[in-house]
Design an enzyme around this catalytic site. Structure first.
Site, PDB file in Angstrom:
ATOM      1  N   LYS A   1       0.862  -1.183   0.000  1.00  0.00           N
ATOM      2  CA  LYS A   1       0.000   0.000   0.000  1.00  0.00           C
ATOM      3  C   LYS A   1       0.899   1.234   0.000  1.00  0.00           C
ATOM      4  O   LYS A   1       1.661   1.455   0.950  1.00  0.00           O
ATOM      5  CB  LYS A   1      -0.909   0.008   1.217  1.00  0.00           C
ATOM      6  CG  LYS A   1      -1.918   1.153   1.217  1.00  0.00           C
ATOM      7  CD  LYS A   1      -2.907   1.009   2.355  1.00  0.00           C
ATOM      8  CE  LYS A   1      -3.947   2.124   2.334  1.00  0.00           C
ATOM      9  NZ  LYS A   1      -4.939   1.971   3.423  1.00  0.00           N
TER      10      LYS A   1
ATOM     11  N   ARG B   1       0.857  -5.247   3.517  1.00  0.00           N
ATOM     12  CA  ARG B   1      -0.204  -5.886   4.281  1.00  0.00           C
ATOM     13  C   ARG B   1      -0.516  -7.250   3.678  1.00  0.00           C
ATOM     14  O   ARG B   1      -0.333  -7.466   2.477  1.00  0.00           O
ATOM     15  CB  ARG B   1      -1.439  -4.998   4.354  1.00  0.00           C
ATOM     16  CG  ARG B   1      -2.023  -4.548   3.035  1.00  0.00           C
ATOM     17  CD  ARG B   1      -3.172  -3.579   3.287  1.00  0.00           C
ATOM     18  NE  ARG B   1      -3.816  -3.164   2.056  1.00  0.00           N
ATOM     19  CZ  ARG B   1      -4.822  -2.291   2.000  1.00  0.00           C
ATOM     20  NH1 ARG B   1      -5.281  -1.747   3.119  1.00  0.00           N
ATOM     21  NH2 ARG B   1      -5.363  -1.955   0.849  1.00  0.00           N
TER      22      ARG B   1
ATOM     23  N   ASP C   1     -16.588  -0.583  -0.606  1.00  0.00           N
ATOM     24  CA  ASP C   1     -15.279  -0.937  -1.148  1.00  0.00           C
ATOM     25  C   ASP C   1     -14.264  -1.188  -0.042  1.00  0.00           C
ATOM     26  O   ASP C   1     -13.147  -1.639  -0.317  1.00  0.00           O
ATOM     27  CB  ASP C   1     -14.766   0.160  -2.097  1.00  0.00           C
ATOM     28  CG  ASP C   1     -14.770   1.532  -1.454  1.00  0.00           C
ATOM     29  OD1 ASP C   1     -15.861   2.050  -1.204  1.00  0.00           O
ATOM     30  OD2 ASP C   1     -13.678   2.078  -1.199  1.00  0.00           O
TER      31      ASP C   1
ATOM     32  N   ASP D   1      -8.789  -2.042   5.533  1.00  0.00           N
ATOM     33  CA  ASP D   1      -8.507  -0.614   5.319  1.00  0.00           C
ATOM     34  C   ASP D   1      -8.644   0.191   6.604  1.00  0.00           C
ATOM     35  O   ASP D   1      -9.746   0.486   7.059  1.00  0.00           O
ATOM     36  CB  ASP D   1      -9.397  -0.017   4.229  1.00  0.00           C
ATOM     37  CG  ASP D   1      -8.911  -0.382   2.841  1.00  0.00           C
ATOM     38  OD1 ASP D   1      -7.788  -0.888   2.724  1.00  0.00           O
ATOM     39  OD2 ASP D   1      -9.661  -0.165   1.870  1.00  0.00           O
TER      40      ASP D   1
END
Length: 502
Positions: free
Chosen positions: A121, A184, A260, A270
């Protein structure tokens, strides 16, 4: 052996089918190279997780590994990919989103045979970046790196974090910050929004390969069954309900519960403007850009339900060729959410009070206690932790927890009923305290603790990241030397605001 005497990093073997998700093709996730990060430095490494995955702990000492974790070199025999998806953001549908700064760099098989996907990320621009820079900043990367491991230690399903890499590269947000990359990991990163993307584009034929991939790889017990889509959607709906209950039980607020950001595997996904509550407020909003409170603490269970309804809408073509029958099946699945949530949430509250079994009046007892905490904005984690110290062999005032309470008259009346309830099941104070301390964490990842670590890291010191990492991996232990980390935030840090900016 290299010139400096170290053994070069050797990547663990890829899965037998080396590109299981990537094999779905460009329709779902085209190949997208990462953008090299200048002067990368490995700021933290999760050695325990690395061992689970099959990466030796010594890898952290090797520059080749840092280069992999920064996106400066490709994983052997794997071209990185980035997914496209859609999503409902704050209730409004956005037809195209996607991995705007995330790259799937490897699919691995761990030492125990489990599947692991590694995703960077902050690895640079992708086709879904929407004119953004594709980078993540150090501030948000520290928050995600620590939060995912904190949730894992609390026993809550979540993505994990393998490494944190920093760089002096400047990145503009509200101010100029520096870049960072988090690696991650998870069994898979498919979101509700993946299915919404193809459904709302009327590309219904492309739903089936995606759903079959999810089922075959992550729900093999349903693979090959005629009702496999119904079975998987039922399982994900119930997992989501249980996940919401787990969030509520520890006072965790996600902040951006868009579809999402919801996992088709039932994981916490997230970590943006999240927060563990300090002062308990049932209406607490952790994301200051959420002006309407759509994702407030007390709304999270309902939003989880609503998000499941969006996933079911997007998968109607999989449930039946007959639209009316598909809707009927979807509704029957959605009806499983409320009881699944209640069946998970009620025992958690009962356990947090140290009760061994559920009785008719126990929900009222729980709600009265929460009402007292809410009225006085008492510290959520400290109040439950202190409650374990209350004794039933005396009617003396409950020490410790009374310091957290504003309305002592209401609390003392509640304690009389609570003691009577404990005595009715012959509760042993010592044994009860052990049980309560096993479900009520002493240490949670409070925003002021994170902010201190971030500010130190921005100044070039990373010791506090390691301190918090060790702390949060033992959230239920007393850790006397870390007592100050269980204190309420100072008055100056009680209103730290977090937003979607990262």
């Amino acid at each position: 052996m290299s010139a400096d005497g170290t053994v070069p990093f050797t990547a663990p073997p890829l899965l037998p089918q080396t590109r299981r998700y990537a094999a779905l093709g460009d329709t779902y996730a085209p190949q997208v190279a990462t953008t090299p990060l200048p002067e990368p430095v490995l700021l933290h490494f999760n050695a325990a997780l690395a061992e689970e995955i099959g990466i030796e702990a010594a890898a952290a000492q090797r520059p080749e590994f840092t280069a992999l974790m920064a996106g400066n070199r490709a994983w052997p025999d794997y071209a990185s990919i980035s997914s496209v998806y859609a999503g409902h953001q704050f209730g409004s549908f956005v037809p195209q989103l996607g991995d705007g700064r995330a790259h799937l760099i490897a699919e691995l098989q761990g030492r125990d045979g489990d599947r692991w996907e590694l995703q960077l990320k902050g690895g640079g621009q992708t086709p879904w970046s929407r004119f953004a820079d594709g980078r993540a900043v150090l501030r948000s990367s520290i928050r995600e790196y620590l939060a995912s491991e904190a949730m894992h230690a609390l026993g809550i399903p979540t993505t994990r974090a393998l490494s944190l890499v920093g760089s002096p590269q400047p990145v503009r947000r509200e101010t100029i910050e520096t870049a960072a990359v988090v690696c991650r990991t998870a069994p898979g990163f498919i979101r509700f929004g993946h299915f919404e993307y193809f459904y709302y584009q009327n590309r219904h034929a492309e739903l089936k390969p995606l759903a079959d991939h999810v089922i075959n790889e992550h729900f093999p017990q349903f693979a090959g069954r005629e009702d496999r889509y119904q079975a998987w959607l039922t399982e994900v709906t119930e997992r989501t309900a249980r996940l919401m209950a787990q969030w509520q039980a520890v006072g965790f607020c996600h902040g951006v519960m868009n579809t999402d950001n919801f996992s088709a595997l039932g994981l916490t996904l997230d970590y943006g403007p999240y927060g563990f509550m300090d002062a308990f407020d049932a209406h607490h909003i952790c994301n200051h850009t959420d002006e309407g409170g759509r994702y407030a603490y007390d709304q999270q269970p309902m939003i989880g339900h609503w998000n499941c309804s969006r996933l079911l809408q997007a998968t109607l073509p999989l449930l039946s060729e007959q639209p009316e029958q598909a809707v009927e099946i979807a509704n029957s699945i959605l009806e499983r959410y409320p009881p699944a949530y209640t069946q998970a949430m009620t025992p958690m509250w009962i356990a947090k009070l140290g009760l061994r079994d559920l009785r008719l009046d126990d929900p009222e007892l729980v709600n009265r206690f929460l009402g007292i905490l809410h009225k006085g904005h008492s510290d959520f984690s400290r109040s439950f932790r202190h409650l374990a110290r209350l004794r039933t062999d005396t009617d003396a005032p409950a020490h410790g927890i009374r310091d957290e309470i504003a309305d002592l008259e209401a609390f003392d009346a509640w304690v009389i009923d609570y003691r009577a309830r404990l005595r009715s099941e012959s509760s042993d104070d010592t044994e009860r305290a052990v049980r309560m301390n096993a479900v009520n964490p002493k240490y949670v990842l409070r925003n002021h603790l994170l902010q201190a670590a971030i500010e130190q890291a921005q100044g070039g010191s990373y010791e506090e990241i390691d301190t918090l990492f060790k702390l949060i991996n033992r959230p239920f232990d007393e850790q006397p030397e870390m007592e100050r980390y269980a204190e309420e935030p100072p008055a100056s840090a009680r209103h730290i605001e977090v937003s979607c900016s990262s």
